[in-house]
Motif scaffolding. Structure first.
Motif, mmCIF file in Angstrom:
data_model
loop_
_atom_site.group_PDB
_atom_site.id
_atom_site.type_symbol
_atom_site.label_atom_id
_atom_site.label_comp_id
_atom_site.label_asym_id
_atom_site.label_seq_id
_atom_site.Cartn_x
_atom_site.Cartn_y
_atom_site.Cartn_z
ATOM 1 N N GLY A 39 0.880 -1.290 -0.066
ATOM 2 C CA GLY A 39 -0.018 -0.077 -0.117
ATOM 3 C C GLY A 39 0.951 1.277 0.147
ATOM 4 O O GLY A 39 2.141 1.269 0.069
ATOM 5 N N THR A 40 0.354 2.351 -0.206
ATOM 6 C CA THR A 40 0.870 3.641 -0.145
ATOM 7 C C THR A 40 1.777 4.104 1.554
ATOM 8 O O THR A 40 1.265 3.252 2.247
ATOM 9 N N LYS A 41 2.454 4.836 1.464
ATOM 10 C CA LYS A 41 3.074 5.089 2.751
ATOM 11 C C LYS A 41 2.160 5.426 3.429
ATOM 12 O O LYS A 41 2.142 5.391 5.001
ATOM 13 N N ALA A 42 1.033 6.406 3.154
ATOM 14 C CA ALA A 42 -0.084 7.037 3.940
ATOM 15 C C ALA A 42 -0.922 5.782 4.566
ATOM 16 O O ALA A 42 -1.165 5.643 5.598
ATOM 17 N N MET A 43 -1.133 4.731 3.474
ATOM 18 C CA MET A 43 -1.893 3.643 4.187
ATOM 19 C C MET A 43 -1.050 2.755 5.401
ATOM 20 O O MET A 43 -1.754 2.502 6.341
ATOM 21 N N SER A 44 0.254 2.690 4.891
ATOM 22 C CA SER A 44 0.998 1.960 5.928
ATOM 23 C C SER A 44 1.133 2.607 7.333
ATOM 24 O O SER A 44 0.862 2.146 8.181
ATOM 25 N N ALA A 45 1.278 3.777 7.393
ATOM 26 C CA ALA A 45 1.368 4.678 8.438
ATOM 27 C C ALA A 45 -0.005 4.744 9.404
ATOM 28 O O ALA A 45 0.042 4.535 10.443
ATOM 29 N N ALA A 46 -1.124 4.967 8.494
ATOM 30 C CA ALA A 46 -2.356 4.655 9.068
ATOM 31 C C ALA A 46 -2.879 3.548 9.933
ATOM 32 O O ALA A 46 -3.413 3.332 10.747
ATOM 33 N N LEU A 47 -2.485 2.250 8.822
ATOM 34 C CA LEU A 47 -2.463 0.968 9.751
ATOM 35 C C LEU A 47 -2.030 0.906 10.836
ATOM 36 O O LEU A 47 -2.159 0.106 11.928
ATOM 37 N N VAL A 48 -0.641 1.381 10.919
ATOM 38 C CA VAL A 48 0.197 1.295 12.309
ATOM 39 C C VAL A 48 -0.408 1.970 12.954
ATOM 40 O O VAL A 48 -0.627 1.399 14.322
ATOM 41 N N LEU A 49 -1.065 3.153 13.001
ATOM 42 C CA LEU A 49 -1.477 4.079 13.897
ATOM 43 C C LEU A 49 -2.881 3.492 14.523
ATOM 44 O O LEU A 49 -3.178 3.553 15.512
ATOM 45 N N ALA A 50 -3.629 2.988 13.592
ATOM 46 C CA ALA A 50 -5.062 2.393 13.753
ATOM 47 C C ALA A 50 -4.869 1.048 14.825
ATOM 48 O O ALA A 50 -5.428 0.850 15.699
ATOM 49 N N ALA A 51 -3.774 0.288 14.323
ATOM 50 C CA ALA A 51 -3.500 -0.893 15.031
ATOM 51 C C ALA A 51 -3.032 -0.592 16.652
ATOM 52 O O ALA A 51 -3.481 -1.011 17.640
ATOM 53 N N VAL A 52 -2.138 0.581 16.751
ATOM 54 C CA VAL A 52 -1.674 0.942 18.180
ATOM 55 C C VAL A 52 -2.890 1.430 18.782
ATOM 56 O O VAL A 52 -3.054 1.141 20.124
ATOM 57 N N ARG A 53 -3.650 2.389 18.264
ATOM 58 C CA ARG A 53 -4.954 2.877 18.780
ATOM 59 C C ARG A 53 -5.823 1.615 19.359
ATOM 60 O O ARG A 53 -6.529 1.973 20.447
ATOM 61 N N ASN A 54 -5.795 0.656 18.740
ATOM 62 C CA ASN A 54 -6.660 -0.579 19.100
ATOM 63 C C ASN A 54 -5.914 -1.704 19.779
ATOM 64 O O ASN A 54 -6.604 -2.809 19.850
ATOM 65 N N ASP A 55 -4.749 -1.365 20.321
ATOM 66 C CA ASP A 55 -3.969 -2.651 21.218
ATOM 67 C C ASP A 55 -3.531 -3.493 20.508
ATOM 68 O O ASP A 55 -3.720 -4.784 20.730
ATOM 69 N N VAL A 56 -3.447 -3.505 18.974
ATOM 70 C CA VAL A 56 -2.832 -4.660 18.275
ATOM 71 C C VAL A 56 -1.405 -4.616 18.415
ATOM 72 O O VAL A 56 -0.649 -3.688 18.158
ATOM 73 N N ALA A 57 -0.837 -5.603 19.131
ATOM 74 C CA ALA A 57 0.599 -5.667 19.499
ATOM 75 C C ALA A 57 1.493 -6.031 18.560
ATOM 76 O O ALA A 57 2.517 -5.811 18.493
ATOM 77 N N THR A 58 0.965 -6.714 17.560
ATOM 78 C CA THR A 58 1.823 -7.364 16.536
ATOM 79 C C THR A 58 1.838 -6.628 15.271
ATOM 80 O O THR A 58 0.805 -6.976 14.547
ATOM 81 N N LEU A 59 3.008 -5.969 14.839
ATOM 82 C CA LEU A 59 2.982 -5.246 13.697
ATOM 83 C C LEU A 59 4.038 -6.022 12.740
ATOM 84 O O LEU A 59 4.852 -6.490 13.232
#
Length: 129
Positions: free
Chosen positions: A109-129
């Protein structure tokens, strides 16, 4: 009740001249790395066809395509975050008593998509990236 294992993946284009090695192989490796009860594919409007092709290719594994709602959103980190955050929250609230184990693969995905998925994952306590 056992935990559901869910893989989230951004879907991009890869190098159009080398799609097998830059898109399909890495996506298949990510999927092969675990035993998934659900795979959620996050394409843009441009890459929705790639996501659908991957969904069909991994059958009978349960995969669903959750494209960004509007064309051009793939370069807007805030819009991507909002979409990903909503989907992850819905996955966490699908009536389970045990929270699912979610893994986020942000490598396509794009850099924006990648950054957004990381941020959303962290926001929702997803520990494995």
């Amino acid at each position: 009740m056992s935990r559901r294992h869910i893989l989230l993946m951004t879907i991009g284009t890869g190098d159009r001249d080398r799609q097998e090695e830059t898109l399909w192989d890495p996506l298949r490796k990510s999927i092969a790395h675990g035993k998934w009860d659900d795979i959620v594919l996050f394409p843009s409007h441009v890459t929705a066809g790639n996501a659908e092709q991957l969904r069909l290719a991994v059958a009978p594994l349960p995969a669903r395509v959750c494209p960004l709602p509007k064309s051009g959103m793939e370069n807007d980190v805030d819009a991507c975050f909002s979409h990903f955050n909503k989907v992850i929250a819905e996955l966490r609230n699908e009536g389970e008593t045990v929270q699912p184990l979610i893994v986020a693969d942000f490598t396509r995905g794009t850099k924006a998509m990648s950054a957004a998925l990381v941020l959303a994952a962290v926001r929702n306590d997803v520990a494995t990236l």
